[in-house]
Design a protein around this motif. Structure first.
Motif, PDB file in Angstrom:
ATOM      1  N   LEU A 135      37.541  25.260  35.518  1.00 51.90           N
ATOM      2  CA  LEU A 135      36.798  24.668  34.408  1.00 51.90           C
ATOM      3  C   LEU A 135      37.364  25.091  33.061  1.00 51.90           C
ATOM      4  N   PHE A 136      37.706  26.375  32.958  1.00 52.90           N
ATOM      5  CA  PHE A 136      38.212  26.892  31.683  1.00 52.90           C
ATOM      6  C   PHE A 136      39.704  26.606  31.476  1.00 52.90           C
ATOM      7  N   ARG A 137      40.333  26.001  32.454  1.00 51.45           N
ATOM      8  CA  ARG A 137      41.726  25.586  32.288  1.00 51.45           C
ATOM      9  C   ARG A 137      41.832  24.176  31.688  1.00 51.45           C
ATOM     10  N   THR A 138      40.712  23.466  31.648  1.00 43.56           N
ATOM     11  CA  THR A 138      40.745  22.100  31.131  1.00 43.56           C
ATOM     12  C   THR A 138      40.890  22.113  29.605  1.00 43.56           C
ATOM     13  N   PRO A 139      41.605  21.132  29.039  1.00 40.94           N
ATOM     14  CA  PRO A 139      41.769  21.072  27.579  1.00 40.94           C
ATOM     15  C   PRO A 139      40.449  20.947  26.828  1.00 40.94           C
ATOM     16  N   VAL A 140      39.488  20.203  27.399  1.00 38.36           N
ATOM     17  CA  VAL A 140      38.224  19.952  26.694  1.00 38.36           C
ATOM     18  C   VAL A 140      37.431  21.239  26.538  1.00 38.36           C
ATOM     19  N   VAL A 141      37.220  21.957  27.632  1.00 36.83           N
ATOM     20  CA  VAL A 141      36.438  23.195  27.573  1.00 36.83           C
ATOM     21  C   VAL A 141      37.161  24.239  26.721  1.00 36.83           C
ATOM     22  N   SER A 142      38.477  24.307  26.839  1.00 36.15           N
ATOM     23  CA  SER A 142      39.242  25.262  26.028  1.00 36.15           C
ATOM     24  C   SER A 142      39.078  24.973  24.544  1.00 36.15           C
ATOM     25  N   PHE A 143      39.072  23.701  24.180  1.00 35.18           N
ATOM     26  CA  PHE A 143      38.900  23.320  22.779  1.00 35.18           C
ATOM     27  C   PHE A 143      37.484  23.620  22.292  1.00 35.18           C
ATOM     28  N   LEU A 144      36.496  23.375  23.151  1.00 35.97           N
ATOM     29  CA  LEU A 144      35.095  23.532  22.741  1.00 35.97           C
ATOM     30  C   LEU A 144      34.605  24.969  22.800  1.00 35.97           C
ATOM     31  N   TYR A 145      35.333  25.850  23.477  1.00 29.80           N
ATOM     32  CA  TYR A 145      34.805  27.177  23.745  1.00 29.80           C
ATOM     33  C   TYR A 145      34.363  27.901  22.486  1.00 29.80           C
ATOM     34  N   GLU A 146      35.188  27.911  21.472  1.00 24.87           N
ATOM     35  CA  GLU A 146      34.839  28.613  20.234  1.00 24.87           C
ATOM     36  C   GLU A 146      34.235  27.670  19.195  1.00 24.87           C
ATOM     37  N   ARG A 147      34.034  26.427  19.593  1.00 27.29           N
ATOM     38  CA  ARG A 147      33.471  25.423  18.675  1.00 27.29           C
ATOM     39  C   ARG A 147      32.110  24.946  19.162  1.00 27.29           C
ATOM     40  N   GLY A 148      31.329  25.876  19.725  1.00 34.94           N
ATOM     41  CA  GLY A 148      29.981  25.551  20.155  1.00 34.94           C
ATOM     42  C   GLY A 148      29.598  26.143  21.495  1.00 34.94           C
ATOM     43  N   TRP A 149      30.535  26.189  22.440  1.00 39.31           N
ATOM     44  CA  TRP A 149      30.235  26.697  23.781  1.00 39.31           C
ATOM     45  C   TRP A 149      29.795  28.160  23.725  1.00 39.31           C
ATOM     46  N   ARG A 150      30.612  29.023  23.154  1.00 41.37           N
ATOM     47  CA  ARG A 150      30.316  30.459  23.120  1.00 41.37           C
ATOM     48  C   ARG A 150      29.079  30.764  22.286  1.00 41.37           C
ATOM     49  N   GLN A 151      28.808  29.969  21.272  1.00 41.45           N
ATOM     50  CA  GLN A 151      27.645  30.197  20.411  1.00 41.45           C
ATOM     51  C   GLN A 151      26.329  30.069  21.189  1.00 41.45           C
ATOM     52  N   ASN A 152      26.322  29.300  22.276  1.00 40.01           N
ATOM     53  CA  ASN A 152      25.109  29.132  23.074  1.00 40.01           C
ATOM     54  C   ASN A 152      24.757  30.364  23.897  1.00 40.01           C
ATOM     55  N   PHE A 153      25.657  31.333  23.961  1.00 38.11           N
ATOM     56  CA  PHE A 153      25.380  32.541  24.728  1.00 38.11           C
ATOM     57  C   PHE A 153      24.238  33.352  24.121  1.00 38.11           C
ATOM     58  N   VAL A 154      23.911  33.053  22.885  1.00 40.70           N
ATOM     59  CA  VAL A 154      22.814  33.767  22.233  1.00 40.70           C
ATOM     60  C   VAL A 154      21.510  33.577  23.008  1.00 40.70           C
ATOM     61  N   PHE A 155      21.382  32.454  23.709  1.00 40.70           N
ATOM     62  CA  PHE A 155      20.161  32.199  24.484  1.00 40.70           C
ATOM     63  C   PHE A 155      20.094  33.073  25.735  1.00 40.70           C
ATOM     64  N   GLY A 156      21.204  33.673  26.091  1.00 38.39           N
ATOM     65  CA  GLY A 156      21.219  34.608  27.220  1.00 38.39           C
ATOM     66  C   GLY A 156      21.172  36.057  26.779  1.00 38.39           C
ATOM     67  N   GLY A 157      20.893  36.290  25.487  1.00 37.32           N
ATOM     68  CA  GLY A 157      20.759  37.650  24.985  1.00 37.32           C
ATOM     69  C   GLY A 157      22.027  38.205  24.359  1.00 37.32           C
ATOM     70  N   PHE A 158      23.133  37.436  24.375  1.00 45.71           N
ATOM     71  CA  PHE A 158      24.362  37.915  23.743  1.00 45.71           C
ATOM     72  C   PHE A 158      24.148  37.997  22.224  1.00 45.71           C
ATOM     73  N   PRO A 159      24.416  39.135  21.617  1.00 48.31           N
ATOM     74  CA  PRO A 159      24.120  39.302  20.181  1.00 48.31           C
ATOM     75  C   PRO A 159      25.114  38.629  19.244  1.00 48.31           C
ATOM     76  N   GLY A 160      26.241  38.124  19.750  1.00 51.08           N
ATOM     77  CA  GLY A 160      27.248  37.500  18.890  1.00 51.08           C
ATOM     78  C   GLY A 160      28.515  38.335  18.852  1.00 51.08           C
ATOM     79  N   PRO A 161      29.663  37.705  18.630  1.00 50.54           N
ATOM     80  CA  PRO A 161      30.956  38.411  18.716  1.00 50.54           C
ATOM     81  C   PRO A 161      31.060  39.643  17.832  1.00 50.54           C
ATOM     82  N   GLU A 162      30.647  39.548  16.560  1.00 53.32           N
ATOM     83  CA  GLU A 162      30.797  40.685  15.646  1.00 53.32           C
ATOM     84  C   GLU A 162      29.965  41.879  16.108  1.00 53.32           C
ATOM     85  N   LYS A 163      28.728  41.614  16.520  1.00 47.04           N
ATOM     86  CA  LYS A 163      27.862  42.690  17.000  1.00 47.04           C
ATOM     87  C   LYS A 163      28.386  43.263  18.310  1.00 47.04           C
TER      88      LYS A 163
END
Length: 349
Positions: A135-163
């Protein structure tokens, strides 16, 4: 450098011991001149000797210098030799060739990264990984990962990259100034934070996805005054790390452990490459709570691992046991709902 020669020598001739003819022989200018010319010719011949044909530049990739990562063959685990005089930091890997002295396999660099998977260079053979990896080898997911995908991790308790980065630094204090692998780096979110912090001498961004590494490369290109000479992008399998044993100071794996097909194999590899006292820091999910007591949970989890190749833990003790069985000690963790950051270290000698 001054040298002192000692030993049992006969005393030098004194003038009183020399006859007139002997003195004339010892101090004849002609004799001294011939000796000097002969010695000079030999020294000049030695110094000026050059190979008659050009030779390939071969440098062992082991520790220390800028761009040196202790890279090893993923088949033999022996150190790779650079057979082209090219640096291996980000943006300079195109045309780079490395060769294993044992199996003689050659690995090449692309514009974005070094390709150090075991199947690198194969023309006919192709290998598919589990769904979670593909899944993460696909161009679409790779492009979206830092453009919205990773930001949704906040709903799982992830505090965000800087923290998360600040939290990881607390665990990494004992190995600051060393070499760190950002395992399953994705688009390089943490790779850039580690490199710009100046806390490590070398940052190796490692991922199995070619497209993720291309995104990582593009994000780095957009950074101003980025220390490219400290960063190397490597395509590799987390279960077959292309590094010498006991050569890495720290391994970070952000939101990755649950995506690995075999976490025990991966953590065992991490333990192998870490130096004694080296630190492993990772973030993942723990799905504990009331559902863990349901009888079908373990069956469901095994099926998910078989189909998707993804893993999820159901307790902190399970993650501690994983680290312990792979040779790591000093397990600690921090929780925020399903989110957990774990840390363990390789036992010191």
């Amino acid at each position: 450098m001054n040298s002192v020669i000692t030993g049992s020598f006969r005393p030098a001739f004194f003038p009183s011991q020399l006859s007139k003819n002997s003195a004339q022989f010892l101090f004849r200018p002609f004799t001294t001149l011939v000796f000097t010319r002969s010695l000079t010719a030999k020294v000049r011949a030695f110094v000026e000797t050059k190979p008659t044909a050009p030779i390939a530049v071969e440098k062992e990739e082991s520790g220390g210098g800028s761009g040196s990562c202790g890279l090893a063959c993923p088949i033999c685990y022996n150190l790779l030799m650079v057979i082209t005089d090219s640096p291996i930091y980000v943006g300079s890997t195109v045309g780079t060739n490395l060769q294993c002295n044992t199996c003689k396999k050659t690995y090449s660099g692309t514009q974005t990264h070094l390709d150090l998977v075991a199947s690198s260079g194969s023309k006919q053979y192709d290998e598919s990984m589990p769904l979670a990896t593909e899944l993460f080898r696909t161009p679409v997911v790779s492009f979206l990962y830092e453009r919205g995908w990773r930001q949704n991790f906040v709903f799982g308790g992830f505090p965000g990259p800087e923290k998360e980065f600040d939290m990881a630094k607390n665990y990494l204090k004992r190995v600051l100034g060393g070499k760190i692998i950002d395992a399953s780096c994705g688009s390089g979110m943490f790779t850039r934070l580690f490199a710009k912090s100046g806390l490590f001498s070398q940052v190796i961004a490692l991922d199995y996805s070619e497209n993720m590494l291309r995104q990582c490369y593009e994000f780095i290109k957009q950074e101003e005054n980025f220390p490219k000479e400290k960063v190397t992008l490597v395509r590799a399998d987390i279960s077959r790390l292309p590094f010498e044993s006991n050569s890495i100071d720290a391994v970070h794996a952000g939101a990755a452990l649950h995506c690995w097909p075999s976490p025990s194999t991966a953590v065992a590899e991490i333990s192998r490459v870490l130096r004694p006292g080296g630190v492993f820091v990772a973030t993942t999910y723990i799905f504990d709570g009331p559902f863990t007591f349901l009888p079908f949970v373990n069956t469901f989890r095994q099926n998910m691992m078989g189909i998707a190749g993804s893993y999820f833990a159901v307790s902190e003790q399970e993650l501690e046991d994983l680290c312990r069985t792979c040779g790591l000690v000093g397990f600690t963790c921090m929780r925020n709902g399903p989110f957990v950051m774990i840390s363990a270290r390789k036992r010191s000698s």
